[in-house]
Design a protein around this motif. Structure first.
Motif, short mmCIF file in Angstrom:
data_model
loop_
_atom_site.label_atom_id
_atom_site.label_comp_id
_atom_site.label_asym_id
_atom_site.label_seq_id
_atom_site.Cartn_x
_atom_site.Cartn_y
_atom_site.Cartn_z
N GLU A 3 0.90 -1.26 -0.08
CA GLU A 3 0.05 -0.01 0.10
C GLU A 3 0.72 1.18 -0.02
OE1 GLU A 3 -3.29 2.23 2.71
OE2 GLU A 3 -2.68 0.36 3.47
N VAL A 4 1.81 1.33 0.82
CA VAL A 4 2.77 2.53 0.93
C VAL A 4 4.00 2.67 -0.03
CG1 VAL A 4 4.19 3.69 2.64
CG2 VAL A 4 2.13 2.68 3.67
N PHE A 5 4.36 1.37 -0.33
CA PHE A 5 5.75 1.53 -1.22
C PHE A 5 5.34 0.87 -2.58
CE2 PHE A 5 7.43 1.46 3.01
CZ PHE A 5 8.35 2.52 3.00
N GLY A 6 4.14 0.28 -2.80
CA GLY A 6 3.90 0.01 -4.15
C GLY A 6 4.89 -1.22 -4.52
N VAL A 7 5.18 -2.22 -3.65
CA VAL A 7 6.20 -3.31 -4.02
C VAL A 7 5.43 -4.66 -3.19
CG1 VAL A 7 8.11 -2.12 -4.67
CG2 VAL A 7 8.04 -2.78 -2.46
N GLU A 8 5.91 -5.58 -4.01
CA GLU A 8 5.74 -6.99 -3.08
C GLU A 8 6.85 -7.00 -2.07
OE1 GLU A 8 3.23 -8.69 -3.23
OE2 GLU A 8 2.25 -8.38 -5.20
N SER A 9 6.57 -7.82 -0.93
CA SER A 9 7.82 -7.89 -0.05
C SER A 9 7.58 -9.15 0.90
CB SER A 9 7.99 -6.43 1.01
OG SER A 9 6.79 -6.61 1.68
N PRO A 57 16.54 -11.35 10.50
CA PRO A 57 15.80 -10.94 9.71
C PRO A 57 16.12 -10.00 8.43
CG PRO A 57 15.05 -10.46 11.96
CD PRO A 57 16.50 -11.16 11.87
N HIS A 58 15.64 -10.47 6.94
CA HIS A 58 16.02 -9.66 5.99
C HIS A 58 14.91 -9.56 5.28
CE1 HIS A 58 18.30 -9.09 2.36
NE2 HIS A 58 17.92 -10.18 1.81
N PHE A 59 14.64 -8.16 4.88
CA PHE A 59 13.63 -7.63 4.16
C PHE A 59 14.08 -7.80 2.42
CE2 PHE A 59 11.37 -4.37 2.00
CZ PHE A 59 9.91 -4.35 2.55
N VAL A 60 12.90 -8.28 1.98
CA VAL A 60 13.24 -8.57 0.31
C VAL A 60 11.98 -7.89 -0.46
CG1 VAL A 60 14.87 -10.54 0.60
CG2 VAL A 60 12.28 -11.01 0.47
N THR A 61 12.35 -7.54 -1.55
CA THR A 61 11.23 -7.08 -2.38
C THR A 61 11.28 -7.57 -3.94
OG1 THR A 61 12.55 -5.39 -3.24
CG2 THR A 61 11.28 -4.74 -1.38
N ALA A 62 10.07 -7.57 -4.47
CA ALA A 62 9.96 -8.22 -5.92
C ALA A 62 9.32 -7.05 -6.80
CB ALA A 62 9.13 -9.43 -5.89
N SER A 63 8.73 -7.63 -7.94
CA SER A 63 8.07 -6.61 -8.71
C SER A 63 7.10 -5.71 -7.97
CB SER A 63 7.30 -7.38 -10.09
OG SER A 63 6.30 -8.11 -9.47
N ARG A 64 6.84 -4.51 -8.84
CA ARG A 64 5.84 -3.58 -8.43
C ARG A 64 4.20 -4.33 -8.31
NH1 ARG A 64 6.89 1.56 -7.67
NH2 ARG A 64 4.83 2.37 -7.88
N VAL A 65 3.75 -3.95 -7.36
CA VAL A 65 2.11 -4.15 -7.35
C VAL A 65 1.63 -3.59 -8.50
CG1 VAL A 65 -0.15 -4.08 -6.21
CG2 VAL A 65 2.22 -4.37 -5.01
#
Length: 259
Positions: free
Chosen positions: A230-236, A247-255
């Motif tokens: 919702e806030v950043f527009g990415v999958e995570s 803990p490790h934060f990862v992202t994928a393609s945009r929503v």
């Protein structure tokens, strides 16, 4: 020493930059302020260290209202590593670090043996003793950040505030700096751009969006997949780091259809 922001509101002209933001940072813990660019992270942090006076609301360091205290009193409680500095190019590293003792001195006071030891200890703690006689401007970005942390340490303040301290640093310098800050054991509030750094190093996060504090809490409770979308527009996702287990934060393609 606890840091509390209570209903901090910033208006510039007709624009509301920050709307009634509030949070608490616990003693000896690292709290991260996160959010998209232009969300109000740096504005909120600047209100904490007297760089920007809120239109209304209060900031407390311990029991003291920051904006009812003198600049000297604030300097005894709060040390700051800001994004920008106005240091003259001719200052040596030793001179820059010694500036941290200014809140402890009156006009025309000379440096004491105790001051010299505090300065030496700070340089040693950030592993920059070797550069004491170097001109500050000749150092690399990571080295300059270490020197600014040393200056903050010489203040011997219980609270450390950092505004995006890893900007313009290479990955090795970023991790070294955050490891150092974490090891200090101070009440630390840092505006951070990198969400993985925030997840790895912070005990609590404050999520700011469109000038409002959306939520706060432990990283895994703040950075939920739905909220990040919702806030950043990415999958995570937050997963165990394959090398450290942390803990490790990862992202994928945009929503494709932000909610």
């Amino acid at each position: 020493m606890k840091v509390v922001a209570d209903g901090v509101h910033v208006r510039i002209g007709d624009a509301v930059i920050l709307g009634s933001a509030g949070f608490e940072a616990e003693p000896g813990r690292m709290t991260g302020i996160i959010g998209p660019n232009g969300s109000g992270k740096s504005t909120l942090l600047r209100c904490l260290y007297r760089a920007l006076k809120p239109t209304r609301g209060s900031v407390y360091i311990g029991q003291d209202d920051v904006w009812r205290s003198s600049a000297r009193q604030a300097g005894l409680r709060t040390a700051v590593v800001a994004q920008d500095h106005d240091l003259d190019n001719d200052y040596s590293v030793l001179e820059v670090v010694a500036m941290g003792r200014n809140p402890h001195k009156r006009l025309l006071d000379r440096e004491t043996t105790a001051d010299e030891q505090i300065i030496a200890d700070a340089l040693d703690r950030v592993r920059m003793t070797w550069a004491a006689d170097r001109i500050f401007a000749t150092l690399s970005g990571g080295e300059r950040q270490r020197v600014l942390v040393a200056r903050a340490l010489t203040q011997q303040a219980p609270v450390l505030l950092l505004d995006e301290p890893t900007n313009h640093l290479d990955v090795g310098a970023q991790l070294e700096l955050l490891d150092l800050v974490r090891e200090l054991g101070l009440t630390t509030v840092a505006a951070l751009h990198d969400l993985d750094h925030a997840t790895t190093y912070c005990d609590r996060l404050i999520l700011v969006h469109d000038g409002n504090v959306i939520t706060s809490g432990p990283p895994d409770e703040v950075l939920t997949p739905s909220r990040v979308a919702e806030v950043f527009g990415v999958e995570s996702a937050i997963v165990a780091h394959p090398l450290t287990g942390r803990p490790h934060f990862v992202t994928a393609s945009r929503v494709t259809s932000p909610r």
